[in-house]
Scaffold this motif. Structure first.
Motif, PDB file in Angstrom:
ATOM      1  N   TYR A   1       0.744  -1.246  -0.074  1.00 46.83           N
ATOM      2  CA  TYR A   1      -0.149  -0.007  -0.024  1.00 46.83           C
ATOM      3  C   TYR A   1       0.916   1.261  -0.067  1.00 46.83           C
ATOM      4  CZ  TYR A   1      -3.684   3.103   1.599  1.00 46.83           C
ATOM      5  OH  TYR A   1      -4.649   4.045   1.932  1.00 46.83           O
ATOM      6  N   LEU A   2       1.930   1.354   0.715  1.00 41.98           N
ATOM      7  CA  LEU A   2       2.667   2.414   0.924  1.00 41.98           C
ATOM      8  C   LEU A   2       3.599   2.630  -0.418  1.00 41.98           C
ATOM      9  CD1 LEU A   2       3.690   4.526   3.235  1.00 41.98           C
ATOM     10  CD2 LEU A   2       4.993   2.851   3.982  1.00 41.98           C
ATOM     11  N   SER A   3       4.043   1.626  -0.926  1.00 42.09           N
ATOM     12  CA  SER A   3       4.785   1.575  -1.987  1.00 42.09           C
ATOM     13  C   SER A   3       3.967   2.261  -3.413  1.00 42.09           C
ATOM     14  CB  SER A   3       5.607   0.339  -2.576  1.00 42.09           C
ATOM     15  OG  SER A   3       4.551  -0.797  -3.012  1.00 42.09           O
ATOM     16  N   HIS A   4       2.712   1.707  -3.507  1.00 42.49           N
ATOM     17  CA  HIS A   4       1.944   2.384  -4.304  1.00 42.49           C
ATOM     18  C   HIS A   4       1.716   3.864  -4.048  1.00 42.49           C
ATOM     19  CE1 HIS A   4      -1.715   2.558  -6.625  1.00 42.49           C
ATOM     20  NE2 HIS A   4      -2.512   3.088  -5.698  1.00 42.49           N
ATOM     21  N   HIS A   5       1.460   4.225  -3.003  1.00 47.80           N
ATOM     22  CA  HIS A   5       1.083   5.792  -2.546  1.00 47.80           C
ATOM     23  C   HIS A   5       2.440   6.410  -2.681  1.00 47.80           C
ATOM     24  CE1 HIS A   5      -3.001   5.077  -2.149  1.00 47.80           C
ATOM     25  NE2 HIS A   5      -2.876   4.147  -1.345  1.00 47.80           N
TER      26      HIS A   5
ATOM     27  N   VAL B   1      10.411   9.850  -7.553  1.00 49.06           N
ATOM     28  CA  VAL B   1      11.424   9.694  -8.509  1.00 49.06           C
ATOM     29  C   VAL B   1      12.709   9.288  -7.831  1.00 49.06           C
ATOM     30  CG1 VAL B   1      10.325  11.300  -9.972  1.00 49.06           C
ATOM     31  CG2 VAL B   1      12.235  12.056  -8.344  1.00 49.06           C
ATOM     32  N   THR B   2      13.410   8.548  -8.826  1.00 51.40           N
ATOM     33  CA  THR B   2      14.911   8.010  -8.196  1.00 51.40           C
ATOM     34  C   THR B   2      15.526   8.775  -7.573  1.00 51.40           C
ATOM     35  OG1 THR B   2      14.628   6.447 -10.375  1.00 51.40           O
ATOM     36  CG2 THR B   2      16.855   6.661  -9.258  1.00 51.40           C
ATOM     37  N   GLU B   3      15.520  10.211  -8.127  1.00 46.48           N
ATOM     38  CA  GLU B   3      16.478  11.100  -7.166  1.00 46.48           C
ATOM     39  C   GLU B   3      16.140  11.470  -5.822  1.00 46.48           C
ATOM     40  OE1 GLU B   3      14.925  11.470 -10.491  1.00 46.48           O
ATOM     41  OE2 GLU B   3      16.842  11.228 -11.654  1.00 46.48           O
ATOM     42  N   ASP B   4      14.847  11.075  -5.385  1.00 48.15           N
ATOM     43  CA  ASP B   4      14.255  11.097  -4.008  1.00 48.15           C
ATOM     44  C   ASP B   4      15.065  10.208  -3.228  1.00 48.15           C
ATOM     45  OD1 ASP B   4      12.519  13.119  -4.858  1.00 48.15           O
ATOM     46  OD2 ASP B   4      10.903  11.722  -4.937  1.00 48.15           O
ATOM     47  N   GLY B   5      15.438   9.222  -3.885  1.00 46.47           N
ATOM     48  CA  GLY B   5      16.231   8.163  -3.117  1.00 46.47           C
ATOM     49  C   GLY B   5      17.369   8.321  -1.995  1.00 46.47           C
ATOM     50  N   PRO B   6      18.323   9.105  -2.217  1.00 49.17           N
ATOM     51  CA  PRO B   6      19.353   9.685  -1.199  1.00 49.17           C
ATOM     52  C   PRO B   6      18.869  10.433  -0.138  1.00 49.17           C
ATOM     53  CG  PRO B   6      20.168   9.805  -3.438  1.00 49.17           C
ATOM     54  CD  PRO B   6      18.727   9.380  -3.726  1.00 49.17           C
ATOM     55  N   GLU B   7      17.637  11.133  -0.469  1.00 50.31           N
ATOM     56  CA  GLU B   7      17.280  12.103   0.728  1.00 50.31           C
ATOM     57  C   GLU B   7      16.404  11.097   1.558  1.00 50.31           C
ATOM     58  OE1 GLU B   7      16.165  15.018   3.275  1.00 50.31           O
ATOM     59  OE2 GLU B   7      18.095  14.539   2.071  1.00 50.31           O
ATOM     60  N   SER B   8      15.690  10.239   0.891  1.00 51.90           N
ATOM     61  CA  SER B   8      14.648   9.224   1.814  1.00 51.90           C
ATOM     62  C   SER B   8      15.638   8.361   2.819  1.00 51.90           C
ATOM     63  CB  SER B   8      13.792   8.575   0.819  1.00 51.90           C
ATOM     64  OG  SER B   8      14.554   7.565  -0.109  1.00 51.90           O
ATOM     65  N   ILE B   9      16.826   7.864   2.103  1.00 50.99           N
ATOM     66  CA  ILE B   9      17.721   7.196   3.021  1.00 50.99           C
ATOM     67  C   ILE B   9      18.080   7.999   4.252  1.00 50.99           C
ATOM     68  CG2 ILE B   9      19.881   5.977   2.825  1.00 50.99           C
ATOM     69  CD1 ILE B   9      19.138   5.465   0.015  1.00 50.99           C
ATOM     70  N   ARG B  10      18.416   9.022   3.931  1.00 49.88           N
ATOM     71  CA  ARG B  10      18.774   9.994   4.967  1.00 49.88           C
ATOM     72  C   ARG B  10      17.817  10.141   6.159  1.00 49.88           C
ATOM     73  NH1 ARG B  10      18.818  14.655   7.005  1.00 49.88           N
ATOM     74  NH2 ARG B  10      17.208  15.551   5.697  1.00 49.88           N
TER      75      ARG B  10
ATOM     76  N   ILE C   1      16.355   1.358  -3.627  1.00 47.61           N
ATOM     77  CA  ILE C   1      15.620   2.580  -3.861  1.00 47.61           C
ATOM     78  C   ILE C   1      16.823   3.293  -4.970  1.00 47.61           C
ATOM     79  CG2 ILE C   1      16.456   4.110  -2.079  1.00 47.61           C
ATOM     80  CD1 ILE C   1      13.010   3.891  -3.448  1.00 47.61           C
ATOM     81  N   THR C   2      17.945   2.994  -4.783  1.00 48.50           N
ATOM     82  CA  THR C   2      18.701   4.040  -5.644  1.00 48.50           C
ATOM     83  C   THR C   2      19.260   3.238  -6.939  1.00 48.50           C
ATOM     84  OG1 THR C   2      20.743   3.061  -4.497  1.00 48.50           O
ATOM     85  CG2 THR C   2      19.603   5.442  -3.631  1.00 48.50           C
ATOM     86  N   HIS C   3      18.916   2.068  -7.228  1.00 49.34           N
ATOM     87  CA  HIS C   3      19.369   1.133  -8.346  1.00 49.34           C
ATOM     88  C   HIS C   3      18.253   0.864  -9.153  1.00 49.34           C
ATOM     89  CE1 HIS C   3      22.824   1.196  -5.726  1.00 49.34           C
ATOM     90  NE2 HIS C   3      23.731   1.033  -6.898  1.00 49.34           N
ATOM     91  N   GLY C   4      17.921   1.349 -10.544  1.00 46.51           N
ATOM     92  CA  GLY C   4      16.738   0.579 -11.381  1.00 46.51           C
ATOM     93  C   GLY C   4      15.624   1.596 -11.448  1.00 46.51           C
ATOM     94  N   ARG C   5      14.699   1.384 -12.082  1.00 49.69           N
ATOM     95  CA  ARG C   5      13.473   2.126 -12.228  1.00 49.69           C
ATOM     96  C   ARG C   5      12.640   2.091 -10.948  1.00 49.69           C
ATOM     97  NH1 ARG C   5      10.360  -0.106 -16.899  1.00 49.69           N
ATOM     98  NH2 ARG C   5       8.630   0.719 -15.563  1.00 49.69           N
ATOM     99  N   ILE C   6      12.220   3.358 -10.397  1.00 46.53           N
ATOM    100  CA  ILE C   6      11.492   3.591  -9.208  1.00 46.53           C
ATOM    101  C   ILE C   6      10.483   2.635  -8.898  1.00 46.53           C
ATOM    102  CG2 ILE C   6      10.179   5.440  -9.747  1.00 46.53           C
ATOM    103  CD1 ILE C   6      11.933   5.726  -6.501  1.00 46.53           C
ATOM    104  N   ASP C   7       9.538   2.343  -9.969  1.00 44.16           N
ATOM    105  CA  ASP C   7       8.529   1.545 -10.173  1.00 44.16           C
ATOM    106  C   ASP C   7       8.658   0.290  -9.589  1.00 44.16           C
ATOM    107  OD1 ASP C   7       9.406   1.503 -12.535  1.00 44.16           O
ATOM    108  OD2 ASP C   7       7.363   1.262 -13.438  1.00 44.16           O
ATOM    109  N   GLN C   8       9.824  -0.357 -10.406  1.00 39.26           N
ATOM    110  CA  GLN C   8      10.159  -1.643 -10.012  1.00 39.26           C
ATOM    111  C   GLN C   8      10.878  -1.962  -8.670  1.00 39.26           C
ATOM    112  OE1 GLN C   8      12.635  -2.490 -13.489  1.00 39.26           O
ATOM    113  NE2 GLN C   8      10.908  -2.875 -14.691  1.00 39.26           N
ATOM    114  N   GLN C   9      11.419  -0.929  -8.428  1.00 44.30           N
ATOM    115  CA  GLN C   9      12.237  -1.037  -7.000  1.00 44.30           C
ATOM    116  C   GLN C   9      11.278  -0.778  -5.757  1.00 44.30           C
ATOM    117  OE1 GLN C   9      14.444  -2.319  -8.816  1.00 44.30           O
ATOM    118  NE2 GLN C   9      16.131  -1.730  -7.671  1.00 44.30           N
ATOM    119  N   LEU C  10      10.280  -0.019  -6.022  1.00 45.18           N
ATOM    120  CA  LEU C  10       9.319   0.075  -5.025  1.00 45.18           C
ATOM    121  C   LEU C  10       8.663  -1.270  -4.633  1.00 45.18           C
ATOM    122  CD1 LEU C  10       7.565   3.315  -5.816  1.00 45.18           C
ATOM    123  CD2 LEU C  10       8.878   2.948  -3.769  1.00 45.18           C
TER     124      LEU C  10
END
Length: 163
Positions: A39-43, A50-59, A73-82
């Protein structure tokens, strides 16, 4: 609106602490945790993460870049990684995934709010307050049309649904 809707949105908006969120998440059974992560990944996707949000979300999540959800979260297409992040099964990885996806949702929704809802909107999840913690939700029964785009209840012009 469900308890899950309210909890996830309060966490993403900083209205609840992550420790409260982790306690809530850990009280769920394995099937409910999996459902919550999906549910959370869908939202996150609906909020246009976007992929560029990965590093800040990790922090923000307080993860190391070498933790499995952080690597994903930092490798590949965000939809697939979610989807991969939401599918993690070890309990420790699920906790990390939960923290990461809450942080990612916060980042993506902050951006969406600034771009599309800065003049106000009818999204109930953008109108949460301390009063909502008592179970009161201003738009829970019959969501109004979105003030900024005139779409039907529960959706926006871009197809967004409530987080």
């Amino acid at each position: 609106m469900t308890e899950r809707d309210l909890m996830l949105n309060e966490l993403a908006q900083g209205l609840r602490s992550m420790s409260q969120g982790i306690e809530w998440f850990e009280a769920l059974g394995p099937a409910e945790q999996s459902e919550t992560l999906r549910y959370l990944s869908h939202h996150c996707a609906q909020a246009r993460a976007v992929t560029e949000d990965g590093p800040e979300s990790i922090r923000r999540a307080g993860l190391r870049p070498t933790h499995t959800p952080a690597v994903l979260i930092t490798h590949g297409r965000i939809d697939q990684q979610l989807w991969k992040i939401a599918s993690l099964t070890p309990p420790d990885e699920r906790r990390k995934a939960f923290r990461l996806l809450i942080a990612l949702l916060a980042i993506a929704d902050e951006r969406r709010r600034a771009r599309h809802c800065s003049d106000g909107c009818g999204h109930w999840w953008h109108n949460l307050s301390v009063a909502d913690r008592s179970g009161f939700a201003p738009h829970a029964a019959g969501r109004p049309h979105c003030a900024h785009n005139g779409t039907s209840p529960g959706a926006s012009a871009s197809g967004d649904v409530p987080l």
